[in-house]
Each structure stands twice: as C-alpha cells, then as structure tokens.
Design an enzyme around this catalytic site. Structure first.
Site, PDB file in Angstrom:
ATOM      1  N   GLY A 116      13.311 -18.243  -9.812  1.00 19.68           N
ATOM      2  CA  GLY A 116      14.083 -18.878 -10.867  1.00 19.68           C
ATOM      3  C   GLY A 116      15.278 -18.026 -11.234  1.00 19.68           C
ATOM      4  O   GLY A 116      15.319 -16.820 -10.948  1.00 19.68           O
ATOM      5  N   CYS A 117      16.271 -18.629 -11.876  1.00 18.99           N
ATOM      6  CA  CYS A 117      17.482 -17.883 -12.205  1.00 18.99           C
ATOM      7  C   CYS A 117      17.188 -16.756 -13.192  1.00 18.99           C
ATOM      8  O   CYS A 117      17.457 -15.577 -12.908  1.00 18.99           O
ATOM      9  CB  CYS A 117      18.568 -18.816 -12.727  1.00 18.99           C
ATOM     10  SG  CYS A 117      18.080 -19.847 -14.131  1.00 18.99           S
ATOM     11  N   TYR A 118      16.627 -17.082 -14.348  1.00 23.51           N
ATOM     12  CA  TYR A 118      16.332 -16.040 -15.331  1.00 23.51           C
ATOM     13  C   TYR A 118      15.356 -14.991 -14.785  1.00 23.51           C
ATOM     14  O   TYR A 118      15.567 -13.783 -14.979  1.00 23.51           O
ATOM     15  CB  TYR A 118      15.761 -16.659 -16.604  1.00 23.51           C
ATOM     16  CG  TYR A 118      16.691 -17.560 -17.375  1.00 23.51           C
ATOM     17  CD1 TYR A 118      17.941 -17.117 -17.819  1.00 23.51           C
ATOM     18  CD2 TYR A 118      16.309 -18.860 -17.693  1.00 23.51           C
ATOM     19  CE1 TYR A 118      18.776 -17.951 -18.548  1.00 23.51           C
ATOM     20  CE2 TYR A 118      17.141 -19.699 -18.429  1.00 23.51           C
ATOM     21  CZ  TYR A 118      18.375 -19.239 -18.852  1.00 23.51           C
ATOM     22  OH  TYR A 118      19.205 -20.055 -19.584  1.00 23.51           O
TER      23      TYR A 118
END
Length: 311
Positions: A116-118
């Site tokens: 995921g990005c975060y």
C-alpha cells in the site's frame, strides 16, 4: 526467444493507467489489454489472465480475489496491486527493500502483493530500527500521513478535477475510527507486536505523500541517539537504487518537506529530524503515492520477475 506477455487487469483505474503508461514502448514484454467492450466480461478476463506470463491486478479487493480464483494455468505469475493479499500467507510482499533477500524472493515468486502507499513509507522507516533493536516492537507508535487526492482513486480524481478543486477542502483527515485497512499491513511487515495508531489525510493537490512518525528517545531501550537511528537507516538502504536517506537534521532551521518533491518517480526519500535538547526525533518519508506507492512499485516488481525469467 519468448517475449513475456503481461496482462493488466483493471487498466482504466488510477494505478492501471499509470502502469500502462510506464510500460509503453518497452520491447522486453508484450502488453495484453482488453477492449472497452470486454473489460468486464468474465470469460474474456479469465482467458486473458490464463494466457499471460505475468498478470498485474489493478482491481478492488474483492475483484482481485475473484481474478485469482479464475486462474487455471499454474505458470501464470501475479502481482496484485490491491490490498487483498498483503497479509495473506503464501504471498510475497512486494517491497524489494524490505531486507537483503526480498528482491530475490519477489523475482522467484508466483504471487506478489504490491505494498500500500502509506505502508511503504511507514515500513521503510520502522523495520530497520526494529530489526536493529533500536525501536521496541511494542512502542506506542503514531503515524500521520497526507496524500494527494489521487490516493482516493479515479473517482476521487474526477470528482476533484471536475470542479477545478473548488469543491474540495484544502485538507481533510479520515480514518478517524482508527481502523484503516493499512494498519494490519504496517504492523505485520514492520515487525510490530502492538497495533500502531494511523491517521491519514487528503490534501488539495493531485499526488505525493509526506508521512511522519514521532519518537521519544527516553522511551527507547538504552536511549539511543538520533545518530544511531540515522546510521541504522543508512546501513539498511546502502546501495538501494530507489531509496534515499537524507543527512540527519538536528541543527538550525529545517527546510519544509514538500510531499510533491518526488512525483512521477519511483523514489522514496527518508529523513530524520531531531531535537537533542528535548530528546525527540521525527521520522519522515516523502514519495509519490502513484509511484513508489503504487504503479512504480508494481513495475519495479515486474522488472525483477522479468529479469529472473530472462536469466
């Protein structure tokens, strides 16, 4: 010589479009995409995914699970950009910089879950410190991150840009129930034994993330210095092509962090800010939520697989 066939399932979403753009003009692979009329046709999608050497899934979680369930050809390798399999046993986590062996695991894997990005920024900051014993696995962590509005997907982009940004607030925090779906992923792959607090937000710019994690040195075993934390990150990412560890900032005014500084790249920039007088350190990460946080990472993992197939 066989040129690998790569199928992008969901190539009209934000991540899929970016991956498609990054692969245009490549001569070391063939791209398979379905015409508009067939993109949602179950049988055509099933045929396409089973014909591919590597399938890139850019789908909602449930659709990604359904796509994997249609696989009959055991030779097909999958990179899933959704969050459906990021904590699933048997899937290799697609962060090549996770440790010294992760890139090779990805290169040989049949099932890879794109981060995921975060979590990409949070795990990159936390895992080396936990591995080196500088940060306890049960430390009461608080992670704060702001993303461009493209983090909300294609619908969010269209909604924002249709009104030239006028209808969107300058900043909005969400995940206020403290149950964001990225938390288990961060906890597992960072090596945490306690659930961290995670508070994300969207701002009124298109793409880019700035993520920060505060630490109180007095709560860490042995009260390590900021220099020791810095050295841990520098050792871990020495030679990493896509991760930059900036010099330690603890004297004089710091330059503000620009979340858009690495847009349109696959790079991740880590920096520590310290106040020795107060015994406080801030871990920070800047990267493109559509780059190292999504499509750039997927292409990086794809390239590892292709190199292994060619070699």
């Amino acid at each position: 010589m066989h040129t690998p066939l790569v199928f992008i399932d969901g190539d009209q979403g934000t991540t899929g479009l970016q991956i498609h753009a990054r692969l245009q003009g490549r001569r070391d692979l063939r791209l398979l995409t379905l015409p508009d009329a067939e993109r949602k046709h179950p049988q055509r999608r099933r045929e396409a995914i089973n014909a591919a050497d590597i399938a890139l899934l850019c789908l909602p979680d449930e659709a990604a699970r359904e796509a994997v369930a249609t696989l009959d050809n055991p030779a097909v390798r999958v990179i899933d950009a959704s969050s459906a399999h990021r904590t699933t046993a048997g899937w290799v986590y697609g962060l090549p910089e996770l440790d010294e062996q992760q890139a090779e695991r990805i290169a040989q894997a049949t099932r890879v879950s794109n981060p995921g990005c975060y979590p990409t920024g949070a795990i990159a900051l936390l895992r080396p410190l936990i591995r080196d014993g500088l940060l306890p696995a049960d430390y009461p962590l608080s992670i704060h991150a702001i993303s461009g509005y493209s983090g909300g997907g294609r619908a969010a982009v269209e909604r924002h840009e249709a009104h030239a940004g006028q209808a969107a607030p300058a900043l909005q925090l969400y995940g206020l129930e403290l149950a964001h779906k990225h938390v288990p992923e961060i906890q597992l792959h960072a090596g945490l034994s306690a659930r961290p607090m995670f508070l994300p937000g969207y701002a009124a710019y298109r793409q880019g993330i700035v993520l920060s994690i505060p630490l109180q040195l007095r709560l860490l075993p042995g009260r390590p210095s900021a220099e020791q934390l810095q050295a841990s990150l520098e050792r871990h990412y020495q030679g990493a092509r896509h991760v930059q560890v900036m010099p330690l900032h603890q004297h004089g005014p710091a330059t503000p962090l620009d979340p858009q500084a690495l847009n349109d790249s696959n790079d991740l920039r880590l920096a520590l800010y310290a106040n020795p007088e107060h015994g406080q350190v801030l871990l920070t990460a800047v990267f493109d939520n559509l780059g190292k946080g999504a499509s750039g990472a997927a292409v990086q993992n794809l390239d590892l697989m292709l190199a292994a197939m060619a070699g």
